[in-house]
Scaffold this active site. Structure first.
Site, PDB file in Angstrom:
ATOM      1  N   GLU A   1       0.825  -1.202   0.000  1.00 20.52           N
ATOM      2  CA  GLU A   1       0.000   0.000   0.000  1.00 20.52           C
ATOM      3  C   GLU A   1       0.864   1.259   0.000  1.00 20.52           C
ATOM      4  OE1 GLU A   1      -2.246  -3.011   2.657  1.00 20.52           O
ATOM      5  OE2 GLU A   1      -0.195  -2.632   1.951  1.00 20.52           O
TER       6      GLU A   1
ATOM      7  N   CYS B   1      -0.665   0.091   7.655  1.00 15.09           N
ATOM      8  CA  CYS B   1      -1.100   0.582   6.344  1.00 15.09           C
ATOM      9  C   CYS B   1      -2.488   1.233   6.418  1.00 15.09           C
ATOM     10  CB  CYS B   1      -1.107  -0.552   5.330  1.00 15.09           C
ATOM     11  SG  CYS B   1       0.565  -1.068   4.872  1.00 15.09           S
TER      12      CYS B   1
ATOM     13  N   GLY C   1      14.770 -37.842  -3.786  1.00 16.69           N
ATOM     14  CA  GLY C   1      14.447 -39.041  -4.542  1.00 16.69           C
ATOM     15  C   GLY C   1      13.087 -39.601  -4.166  1.00 16.69           C
TER      16      GLY C   1
END
Length: 340
Positions: free
Chosen positions: A53, A86, A276
């Protein structure tokens, strides 16, 4: 709704730039729209750096954001950590609307942004392209909720399920395009796991190279699982001697769950299995695989080395969803998420 989805797709594209770079944080993207035009884009680049943001707000420059809409792939943070909240930046910016995709998985934070923003008179819409946004942060979410990283089982095999070629034919099953794509998958993860047998047989470097390498990304942790002791591993192997040897871990006499838990405690969101068939099968049998990426080469090789080991059937078949299929030269990549 179609307009909102268009802009959220742009935000998802921004977030994709941060995949593999942000641990222990999730990748997040943001797009700012005013009067129907994109005026800023941003993405989270690394932990401790600006969130998406704030990066988008910086990208908007001197454009007035009063009355603008911000599209974010994840619920905006509402608490101060290494960076400021934010939600504060959104309120200070004068936005009139916030649209986000996935809700924060931390139950202490989930939905908190909605209350804070609405109390400031900002319209909030959540859940847009929710599944796409959740998939993007699947590693972060699993680590937060379960204390384990997201595990991708990757293998290259012939059409008859073998992972090795007849003696004298060389190491590679797949072509150059598929091998480049395999490096791109490595670039998404925070650690790569192999067993002692693979280390002794192939001496893999397990590093990022070529076009997938980005200087801003640390080389993934290289994790060697062994039950026979470190003294029985080839100490001249590349993972112990190259310039990235400090990024090599040996997990000795650990259960698979213990190994993954330790990686989660290091902040690893996503782990790649390049082991493997025998070890790969153990991860599958213990329900520790979240995603499968198999490269199929157009050949039949016979032999006894199967991609997912040999033995009795699994207790239950693993079905995949969110399927992605990609042709790479003559090879095919089949990738999907394990359906729980």
């Amino acid at each position: 709704m179609m307009i909102d989805e268009h802009f959220m797709q742009l935000a998802l594209a921004e977030a994709q730039k941060g995949v593999g770079l942000t641990c222990p944080n999730p990748p997040v993207g943001a797009v700012i729209v005013k009067s129907g035009q994109v005026v800023g884009k941003g993405w989270h680049r690394k932990a401790g750096g600006p969130h998406a943001e704030r990066d988008a707000i910086k990208d908007a420059g001197k454009v007035s954001l009063t009355g603008a809409t911000i599209y974010v792939t994840l619920e905006p943070c509402s608490t101060c950590g290494r960076t400021a909240a934010c939600t504060d930046a959104i309120i200070e910016g004068g936005f009139s609307r916030v649209v986000y995709g996935a809700r924060d998985v931390n139950p202490d934070h989930a939905g908190a942004a909605d209350k804070i923003l609405r109390s400031a008179g900002i319209e909030v819409a959540s859940g847009l392209l929710d599944e796409d946004c959740k998939l993007l942060i699947s590693g972060f979410s699993k680590r937060i909720l379960k204390g384990l990283p997201w595990v991708i089982a990757k293998s290259a095999m012939s059409l008859d399920g073998r992972i090795t070629r007849p003696k004298g034919e060389g190491q590679w099953l797949t072509g150059a395009e598929a091998r480049a794509e395999a490096h791109s998958i490595r670039a998404e993860v925070d650690a790569i796991v192999v067993g002692g047998k693979t280390l002794r047989r192939d001496n893999p470097s397990l590093t990022l190279r070529g076009d997938s390498y980005r200087e801003e990304k640390l080389q993934p942790w290289r994790v060697v699982l062994t039950q026979s002791g470190k003294e029985n591993l080839p100490l001249d192997a590349a993972v112990f001697t190259d310039e990235f040897k400090e990024r090599t871990l040996v997990h000795e006499d650990m259960s698979l769950n213990e190994s993954l838990t330790e990686l989660a405690e290091l902040g690893c969101n996503t782990v790649l299995l390049e082991c493997g068939g025998v070890l790969m099968r153990k991860f599958l049998e213990q329900g520790l695989v979240d995603e499968v990426a198999v490269f199929f080469a157009p050949m039949l090789t016979g032999g006894g080395d199967f991609g997912f080991g040999v033995g009795e059937h699994l207790k239950k078949s693993l079905e995949l969803e969110k399927i992605r299929v990609k042709q790479l030269g003559e090879d095919i990549l089949f990738r999907g998420v394990v359906r729980r």
